[in-house]
Design an enzyme around this catalytic site. Structure first.
Site, PDB file in Angstrom:
ATOM      1  N   GLY A 146       0.850  -1.187   0.000  1.00 15.23           N
ATOM      2  CA  GLY A 146       0.000   0.000   0.000  1.00 15.23           C
ATOM      3  C   GLY A 146       0.879   1.226   0.000  1.00 15.23           C
ATOM      4  O   GLY A 146       2.029   1.179  -0.411  1.00 15.23           O
TER       5      GLY A 146
ATOM      6  N   CYS B 108       2.816   5.956  -2.871  1.00 16.41           N
ATOM      7  CA  CYS B 108       3.658   6.021  -4.070  1.00 16.41           C
ATOM      8  C   CYS B 108       3.588   4.776  -4.946  1.00 16.41           C
ATOM      9  O   CYS B 108       3.229   4.862  -6.122  1.00 16.41           O
ATOM     10  CB  CYS B 108       5.115   6.269  -3.670  1.00 16.41           C
ATOM     11  SG  CYS B 108       5.350   7.850  -2.849  1.00 16.41           S
TER      12      CYS B 108
ATOM     13  N   LYS C   9       2.794   0.571   6.342  1.00 15.70           N
ATOM     14  CA  LYS C   9       4.066  -0.004   6.773  1.00 15.70           C
ATOM     15  C   LYS C   9       4.296   0.388   8.226  1.00 15.70           C
ATOM     16  O   LYS C   9       3.680   1.330   8.736  1.00 15.70           O
ATOM     17  CB  LYS C   9       5.225   0.459   5.891  1.00 15.70           C
ATOM     18  CG  LYS C   9       5.563   1.932   6.035  1.00 15.70           C
ATOM     19  CD  LYS C   9       6.748   2.299   5.153  1.00 15.70           C
ATOM     20  CE  LYS C   9       7.143   3.756   5.373  1.00 15.70           C
ATOM     21  NZ  LYS C   9       8.311   4.112   4.573  1.00 15.70           N
TER      22      LYS C   9
ATOM     23  N   ARG D 164      -2.748   5.523   3.622  1.00 16.84           N
ATOM     24  CA  ARG D 164      -3.183   5.528   2.225  1.00 16.84           C
ATOM     25  C   ARG D 164      -2.983   4.149   1.606  1.00 16.84           C
ATOM     26  O   ARG D 164      -1.889   3.619   1.587  1.00 16.84           O
ATOM     27  CB  ARG D 164      -2.430   6.593   1.426  1.00 16.84           C
ATOM     28  CG  ARG D 164      -2.844   8.005   1.833  1.00 16.84           C
ATOM     29  CD  ARG D 164      -2.020   9.038   1.138  1.00 16.84           C
ATOM     30  NE  ARG D 164      -0.672   9.060   1.717  1.00 16.84           N
ATOM     31  CZ  ARG D 164       0.284   9.879   1.327  1.00 16.84           C
ATOM     32  NH1 ARG D 164       0.076  10.728   0.352  1.00 16.84           N
ATOM     33  NH2 ARG D 164       1.464   9.852   1.912  1.00 16.84           N
TER      34      ARG D 164
ATOM     35  N   LYS E 254       0.303   3.886  -6.833  1.00 22.89           N
ATOM     36  CA  LYS E 254       0.055   4.924  -7.846  1.00 22.89           C
ATOM     37  C   LYS E 254       1.021   4.782  -9.011  1.00 22.89           C
ATOM     38  O   LYS E 254       0.627   4.904 -10.185  1.00 22.89           O
ATOM     39  CB  LYS E 254       0.194   6.302  -7.189  1.00 22.89           C
ATOM     40  CG  LYS E 254       0.031   7.480  -8.138  1.00 22.89           C
ATOM     41  CD  LYS E 254       0.297   8.786  -7.418  1.00 22.89           C
ATOM     42  CE  LYS E 254       1.724   8.779  -6.965  1.00 22.89           C
ATOM     43  NZ  LYS E 254       2.297   9.914  -6.395  1.00 22.89           N
TER      44      LYS E 254
END
Length: 170
Positions: free
Chosen positions: A4, A7, A68, A75, A10
């Site tokens: 996840g 960065c 993390k 996000r 995306k």
């Protein structure tokens, strides 16, 4: 559990879009994205199996909410997919993350029960689910102990639970 964050997901989707724009098949990149999305559902399936398919009225503790460890960034965090699914199934969800509680509160409001273990009692549930590398304390009957899945371990999606005497947890 899947990846996840803000960065990498995306970037993967941007690369796939560029490939489509230029009629270049990016099968490996598409497979990476597909497998990542599928991985986010694995723990939910394990939880469903643990309870024989019926999640209604169950209380679960989900620890590790950020994408993390040691960040407040939620996000595209895989834990949120699990939390959303548990809520849809009628479960009560109690959550903890050492860094991400504020962001989870903003995202979920009163849909989940948030715990800060520095100031409150431990989040109790019928099963603890670990989505990040924070220690999880599955519970039963109000006692700190392990709630076991059929293989005798907490449902730990990242291999994060270290059941050692040194940890003071078990």
């Amino acid at each position: 559990p899947g990846y996840g964050g803000s960065c990498f997901p995306k970037d993967v989707r941007a690369i796939l879009a560029m490939g489509r724009e230029h009629d270049v098949p990016l099968n490996l990149m598409a497979a990476v994205d597909e497998v990542n999305e599928a991985q986010k559902t694995v723990l939910g399936r394990k939880v469903r199996q643990h309870f024989g398919g019926d999640m209604a009225g169950k209380t679960l503790a989900v620890w590790g909410l950020a994408f993390k460890p040691r960040t407040d960034d939620i996000r595209e965090a895989p834990a949120l997919v699990l939390i959303d699914w548990l809520l849809e199934q009628g479960a009560t969800v109690r959550v903890h993350d050492p860094e991400a509680l504020k962001n989870v509160r903003e995202a979920y409001g009163d849909k989940v029960i948030l715990y800060n273990i520095d100031t409150e009692e431990l989040p109790l549930g019928q099963l603890a689910v670990v989505e990040n590398d924070v220690l999880s304390i599955p519970v039963g009957e109000g006692l700190i102990g392990r709630v076991l899945n059929p293989m005798g371990q907490p449902l730990d999606n990242k291999g994060a639970v270290k059941a050692t005497k040194k940890s003071g947890i078990f």
